[in-house]
Design an enzyme around this catalytic site. Structure first.
Site, mmCIF file in Angstrom:
data_model
loop_
_atom_site.group_PDB
_atom_site.id
_atom_site.type_symbol
_atom_site.label_atom_id
_atom_site.label_comp_id
_atom_site.label_asym_id
_atom_site.label_seq_id
_atom_site.Cartn_x
_atom_site.Cartn_y
_atom_site.Cartn_z
ATOM 1 N N GLY A 27 0.814 -1.315 0.025
ATOM 2 C CA GLY A 27 0.085 -0.023 0.114
ATOM 3 C C GLY A 27 0.729 1.218 -0.088
ATOM 4 N N GLY A 30 3.355 3.570 -4.583
ATOM 5 C CA GLY A 30 3.059 4.178 -5.870
ATOM 6 C C GLY A 30 2.724 3.323 -6.883
ATOM 7 N N THR A 33 0.322 5.431 -9.426
ATOM 8 C CA THR A 33 1.572 6.254 -10.222
ATOM 9 C C THR A 33 2.089 5.487 -11.283
ATOM 10 O OG1 THR A 33 1.553 7.560 -8.125
ATOM 11 C CG2 THR A 33 3.053 8.076 -9.989
ATOM 12 N N ASP A 57 -8.947 -2.589 -7.686
ATOM 13 C CA ASP A 57 -8.822 -2.225 -6.273
ATOM 14 C C ASP A 57 -10.136 -1.551 -5.958
ATOM 15 O OD1 ASP A 57 -8.160 -0.977 -3.850
ATOM 16 O OD2 ASP A 57 -6.228 -0.276 -4.420
ATOM 17 N N GLU A 243 13.477 0.770 1.492
ATOM 18 C CA GLU A 243 13.413 0.880 2.901
ATOM 19 C C GLU A 243 13.293 -0.699 3.435
ATOM 20 O OE1 GLU A 243 9.976 2.777 4.630
ATOM 21 O OE2 GLU A 243 10.814 4.639 3.966
ATOM 22 N N CYS A 282 17.592 19.449 2.934
ATOM 23 C CA CYS A 282 17.851 19.612 4.227
ATOM 24 C C CYS A 282 18.617 18.375 4.716
ATOM 25 C CB CYS A 282 16.606 20.077 4.981
ATOM 26 S SG CYS A 282 15.505 18.544 5.038
#
Ligand SMILES: Nc1ncnc2c1ncn2[C@@H]1O[C@H](COP(=O)(O)OP(=O)(O)OP(=O)(O)O)[C@@H](O)[C@H]1O
Ligand SMILES: [Mg+2]
Ligand SMILES: [Zn+2]
Length: 418
Positions: A27, A30, A33, A57, A243, A282
């Site tokens: 989930g 992407g 997309t 979906d 990740e 940053c």
């Protein structure tokens, strides 16, 4: 020959034989997309062919991605006429057989009850298979909408059909079905032979009916299976983020797909920060990019014989055909932060589509669904179909948001008047 495959989906876009492309992943990584981007690139690369992008979906979001409302029948994308989209409600695509089986389940005294629940319940994939067959039937029946002569109302033939799959991960479980179905059918034949006379007393006609349908389904499943396990016709694109958890889940998904004999050779790693040497980034982005790079390196080693496509995290949502065109380029020509860093997305039309579920709303909807599911599991009550619940939750969510937006707009208008 170079072992490493190029880090792009160019070969998928240019490969002429592909009929089915599945895009999957957990989930929010992407999928929509990416599947939209793949579809857009295909349509751009083959202007003389027709393409179809489908979402099954229950929490549909093709409409969100394209800022255009789609429904259960194929509708051309505004601004890209050789691409159509449809959002199919898997619940509505339930076959007669499933409905029959469910009715059977309502009668506790029916001797066929346990067999029926066997059939539609305990066999992983049969529900998906039945719904999927209905979806395929529905695709086949799509007629050209721009056909003014009422005589030749022929079905459109699509060069490639792209599936934006639901994040459940079990979308393709039914690929293991043929063997299971065969076993089940022989059991069924056996039993109905033995119990024949008794079953005839208890509505044998319906039983015969079901038997015929089961046979029919077995043939269809075998046919579809042959197509989906042929790498010339079908491929699967995994979408993930860089990740640990996502890497782990991707590996599991690839293992599962391989167990179905499905071709997987592309992984899209989405939402990468590319914060190196980027003056505008940053500390947080930099350290996050460091982490992303660590897992990217691992993936590079693990999947050296895959197309490992690295997609950038852009500053805003990627919605609307123009923005999808811009973003999807990086599927073909790898993103380069030095030259592509300044990419600006077009502002999204503030039309009615602002009222559709947005990222955070979807998260809320998802969290709500999860909670509901957990509650339901706790209560051990099997009331209602989960996909139906999800669908209505998504609907409620959209409605609520529409109301909130309308209120906001009204407030703003009032404010202006004052
Ligand atoms: N690389 C990216 N850069 C910026 N925004 C992105 C990127 N990829 C996706 N998004 C945005 O993140 C949100 C979720 O993406 P998307 O809908 O494609 O995920 P999904 O995997 O289909 O989610 P779901 O599991 O809910 O179907 C969308 O608002 C999308 O515009
Ligand atoms: Mg999605
Ligand atoms: Zn930052």
């Amino acid at each position: 020959m170079d072992l490493e495959l190029e880090p792009s989906l160019e070969s998928i876009i240019t490969q002429d034989s592909l009929k089915w492309i599945f895009v999957g992943g957990k989930g929010g990584v992407g999928k929509t997309t990416t599947s939209s981007s793949v579809a857009v690139q295909l349509a751009l690369a083959h202007p003389n062919d027709q393409f179809l992008l489908i979402s099954t979906d229950p929490a549909h979001n093709l409409s969100d991605a394209f800022c255009q409302k789609f429904g259960k029948d194929a509708r051309p994308v505004e601004g890209l006429s050789n691409l159509s989209c449809m959002e199919i409600d898997p619940e509505a695509a339930m076959s007669d057989l499933q409905q029959q089986a469910q009715q059977y389940n309502n009668d506790p005294n029916d001797p066929l009850k346990s067999m029926m629940s066997d059939m539609t319940g305990s066999i992983p994939g049969i529900d998906e298979a039945l719904s999927f067959m209905e979806v395929l039937k529905h695709i086949k029946n799509q007629k050209a909408s721009t056909n003014d002569s009422n005589e030749k109302n022929e079905a459109i033939s699509y060069k490639t059909i792209i599936f934006d799959t639901a994040p459940t991960g079990h979308t393709l479980r039914f690929l293991q079905l043929p063997a299971t179905l065969e076993k089940l059918l022989s059991k069924f034949k056996d039993l109905s032979g033995k119990l024949g006379p008794m079953l005839n007393m208890l509505g044998g006609g319906q039983q015969q009916d079901m038997f015929g349908k089961l046979n029919e389904i077995q043939v269809q499943v075998a046919e579809v299976n042959e197509q989906f396990t042929n790498p010339d016709l079908t491929t699967f694109i995994c979408v993930c983020i860089s990740e640990f958890l996502s890497l782990y889940e991707t590996e599991r998904m690839i293992q599962e797909l391989m167990s179905y004999n499905m071709d997987v050779n592309s992984i899209v790693v989405n939402q990468l920060l590319f914060a190196e040497g980027d003056e505008s980034s940053c500390k947080r982005c930099e350290s996050r990019w460091k982490m992303q790079k660590k897992y990217l390196d691992q993936m590079g080693e693990l999947y050296e014989d895959y197309h490992l496509v690295k997609m950038p995290l852009l500053g805003c949502e990627i919605r609307g055909i123009e923005n999808l065109k811009k973003f999807s380029k990086f599927l073909i020509k790898p993103y380069d932060p030095k030259t592509d860093g300044g990419l600006l997305l077009a502002p999204i039309d503030s039309g009615i589509f602002i009222i559709m579920a947005r990222g955070n709303q979807r998260d809320l909807a998802r969290a709500k669904n999860l909670k509901k599911q957990q509650e339901n599991q706790k209560n051990q009550k099997k009331s209602g179909d989960p996909s139906k619940r999800m669908e209505s939750d998504a609907d409620k969510m959209r409605r609520k948001q529409a109301e909130a937006d309308a209120r906001k707009a009204a407030d703003a208008a009032n404010g202006r008047k004052k």
